[in-house]
Design a protein around this motif. Structure first.
Motif, PDB file in Angstrom:
ATOM      1  N   VAL A 171       0.845  -1.186   0.000  1.00 27.99           N
ATOM      2  CA  VAL A 171       0.000   0.000   0.000  1.00 27.99           C
ATOM      3  C   VAL A 171       0.884   1.241   0.000  1.00 27.99           C
ATOM      4  N   TYR A 172       0.461   2.234  -0.745  1.00 29.68           N
ATOM      5  CA  TYR A 172       1.201   3.491  -0.819  1.00 29.68           C
ATOM      6  C   TYR A 172       0.741   4.459   0.252  1.00 29.68           C
ATOM      7  N   ASN A 173       1.609   5.395   0.597  1.00 31.42           N
ATOM      8  CA  ASN A 173       1.222   6.472   1.492  1.00 31.42           C
ATOM      9  C   ASN A 173       0.219   7.326   0.718  1.00 31.42           C
ATOM     10  N   PRO A 174      -1.048   7.253   1.058  1.00 30.66           N
ATOM     11  CA  PRO A 174      -2.064   7.923   0.239  1.00 30.66           C
ATOM     12  C   PRO A 174      -1.922   9.438   0.216  1.00 30.66           C
ATOM     13  N   TRP A 175      -1.590  10.044   1.335  1.00 39.75           N
ATOM     14  CA  TRP A 175      -1.462  11.499   1.390  1.00 39.75           C
ATOM     15  C   TRP A 175      -0.374  11.974   0.427  1.00 39.75           C
ATOM     16  N   SER A 176       0.787  11.367   0.512  1.00 31.22           N
ATOM     17  CA  SER A 176       1.902  11.793  -0.327  1.00 31.22           C
ATOM     18  C   SER A 176       1.661  11.486  -1.796  1.00 31.22           C
ATOM     19  N   ALA A 177       1.143  10.299  -2.104  1.00 32.91           N
ATOM     20  CA  ALA A 177       0.908   9.940  -3.501  1.00 32.91           C
ATOM     21  C   ALA A 177      -0.085  10.905  -4.156  1.00 32.91           C
ATOM     22  N   VAL A 178      -1.176  11.202  -3.475  1.00 34.76           N
ATOM     23  CA  VAL A 178      -2.178  12.120  -4.029  1.00 34.76           C
ATOM     24  C   VAL A 178      -1.602  13.527  -4.181  1.00 34.76           C
ATOM     25  N   ARG A 179      -0.882  13.986  -3.169  1.00 34.69           N
ATOM     26  CA  ARG A 179      -0.279  15.324  -3.245  1.00 34.69           C
ATOM     27  C   ARG A 179       0.719  15.428  -4.404  1.00 34.69           C
ATOM     28  N   PHE A 180       1.547  14.388  -4.575  1.00 33.33           N
ATOM     29  CA  PHE A 180       2.529  14.405  -5.661  1.00 33.33           C
ATOM     30  C   PHE A 180       1.834  14.412  -7.022  1.00 33.33           C
ATOM     31  N   ILE A 181       0.811  13.593  -7.186  1.00 35.03           N
ATOM     32  CA  ILE A 181       0.080  13.555  -8.451  1.00 35.03           C
ATOM     33  C   ILE A 181      -0.590  14.900  -8.713  1.00 35.03           C
ATOM     34  N   LYS A 182      -1.156  15.506  -7.674  1.00 33.59           N
ATOM     35  CA  LYS A 182      -1.763  16.837  -7.820  1.00 33.59           C
ATOM     36  C   LYS A 182      -0.710  17.854  -8.279  1.00 33.59           C
ATOM     37  N   ASP A 183       0.481  17.794  -7.682  1.00 29.77           N
ATOM     38  CA  ASP A 183       1.556  18.704  -8.092  1.00 29.77           C
ATOM     39  C   ASP A 183       2.037  18.415  -9.510  1.00 29.77           C
ATOM     40  N   LEU A 184       2.036  17.130  -9.910  1.00 30.04           N
ATOM     41  CA  LEU A 184       2.439  16.766 -11.272  1.00 30.04           C
ATOM     42  C   LEU A 184       1.500  17.344 -12.321  1.00 30.04           C
ATOM     43  N   VAL A 185       0.231  17.453 -11.982  1.00 28.19           N
ATOM     44  CA  VAL A 185      -0.738  18.028 -12.918  1.00 28.19           C
ATOM     45  C   VAL A 185      -0.350  19.475 -13.227  1.00 28.19           C
ATOM     46  N   VAL A 186       0.152  20.175 -12.232  1.00 28.91           N
ATOM     47  CA  VAL A 186       0.547  21.575 -12.402  1.00 28.91           C
ATOM     48  C   VAL A 186       1.916  21.698 -13.066  1.00 28.91           C
ATOM     49  N   ASP A 187       2.856  20.824 -12.673  1.00 28.19           N
ATOM     50  CA  ASP A 187       4.223  20.919 -13.170  1.00 28.19           C
ATOM     51  C   ASP A 187       4.763  19.511 -13.432  1.00 28.19           C
ATOM     52  N   LYS A 188       4.820  19.104 -14.693  1.00 23.23           N
ATOM     53  CA  LYS A 188       5.243  17.751 -15.073  1.00 23.23           C
ATOM     54  C   LYS A 188       6.698  17.453 -14.723  1.00 23.23           C
ATOM     55  N   SER A 189       7.496  18.459 -14.439  1.00 22.76           N
ATOM     56  CA  SER A 189       8.909  18.247 -14.139  1.00 22.76           C
ATOM     57  C   SER A 189       9.205  18.199 -12.638  1.00 22.76           C
ATOM     58  N   ILE A 190       8.167  18.315 -11.808  1.00 20.27           N
ATOM     59  CA  ILE A 190       8.366  18.373 -10.360  1.00 20.27           C
ATOM     60  C   ILE A 190       8.961  17.064  -9.839  1.00 20.27           C
ATOM     61  N   PHE A 191       9.787  17.182  -8.806  1.00 19.41           N
ATOM     62  CA  PHE A 191      10.406  16.029  -8.171  1.00 19.41           C
ATOM     63  C   PHE A 191       9.605  15.682  -6.921  1.00 19.41           C
ATOM     64  N   PRO A 192       9.521  14.401  -6.541  1.00 19.12           N
ATOM     65  CA  PRO A 192       8.762  14.023  -5.342  1.00 19.12           C
ATOM     66  C   PRO A 192       9.237  14.758  -4.095  1.00 19.12           C
ATOM     67  N   SER A 193       8.348  14.858  -3.128  1.00 21.08           N
ATOM     68  CA  SER A 193       8.644  15.530  -1.876  1.00 21.08           C
ATOM     69  C   SER A 193       8.153  14.672  -0.719  1.00 21.08           C
ATOM     70  N   SER A 194       8.653  14.936   0.456  1.00 21.54           N
ATOM     71  CA  SER A 194       8.242  14.210   1.658  1.00 21.54           C
ATOM     72  C   SER A 194       6.991  14.844   2.257  1.00 21.54           C
ATOM     73  N   TYR A 195       5.897  14.784   1.538  1.00 24.51           N
ATOM     74  CA  TYR A 195       4.652  15.374   2.007  1.00 24.51           C
ATOM     75  C   TYR A 195       4.232  14.803   3.354  1.00 24.51           C
ATOM     76  N   TRP A 196       4.477  13.524   3.553  1.00 26.20           N
ATOM     77  CA  TRP A 196       4.062  12.848   4.785  1.00 26.20           C
ATOM     78  C   TRP A 196       4.754  13.388   6.013  1.00 26.20           C
ATOM     79  N   ALA A 197       5.922  13.985   5.850  1.00 26.46           N
ATOM     80  CA  ALA A 197       6.670  14.481   7.013  1.00 26.46           C
ATOM     81  C   ALA A 197       5.876  15.530   7.778  1.00 26.46           C
ATOM     82  N   ASN A 198       5.038  16.276   7.080  1.00 26.37           N
ATOM     83  CA  ASN A 198       4.258  17.315   7.748  1.00 26.37           C
ATOM     84  C   ASN A 198       3.001  16.782   8.431  1.00 26.37           C
TER      85      ASN A 198
END
Length: 115
Positions: free
Chosen positions: A22-49
């Motif tokens: 199972v994936y970390n749902p918060w981070s996966a969704v946030r990263f995909i949302k950011d990818l929609v805006v910027d296709k070149s974005i690099f993953p981030s540690s969204y879960w840390a917050n």
């Protein structure tokens, strides 16, 4: 998203329930949302917050004398200089005591410059 599948797996998986990975749902969704805006974005540690301080607590419990002295300096209101690696993934948390500083900066609202 297909071209980013391996990257997403590397960054955001880590939970196993029975035989299901199972994936970390918060981070996966946030990263995909950011990818929609910027296709070149690099993953981030969204879960840390969103995590509790349990990671920080466990890292402090394992800390060596030097690290504990540095923590005491911060508690006294003094500053220390540390490199903060924002690209850490879950599987690497306990690889190095230096990773503690990543989570103190996120959990306590201290920026890398203030460490």
């Amino acid at each position: 998203m297909n071209e980013r599948e391996t990257l997403i797996k590397e960054w955001y998986n880590g939970y196993i329930f029975g035989d299901a990975e199972v994936y970390n749902p918060w981070s996966a969704v946030r990263f995909i949302k950011d990818l929609v805006v910027d296709k070149s974005i690099f993953p981030s540690s969204y879960w840390a917050n969103t995590s509790s301080n349990s990671i920080v607590k466990s890292l402090i419990e394992k800390a060596d004398t030097k690290t504990k002295q540095e923590i005491e300096l911060l508690i006294e209101g003094k500053t220390i200089e540390k490199i903060v690696h924002e690209d850490i993934i879950y599987d690497e948390i306990y690889d190095s005591m230096d990773n503690l500083w990543n989570f103190i900066s996120y959990n306590d609202g201290i920026t890398g410059a203030e460490l």
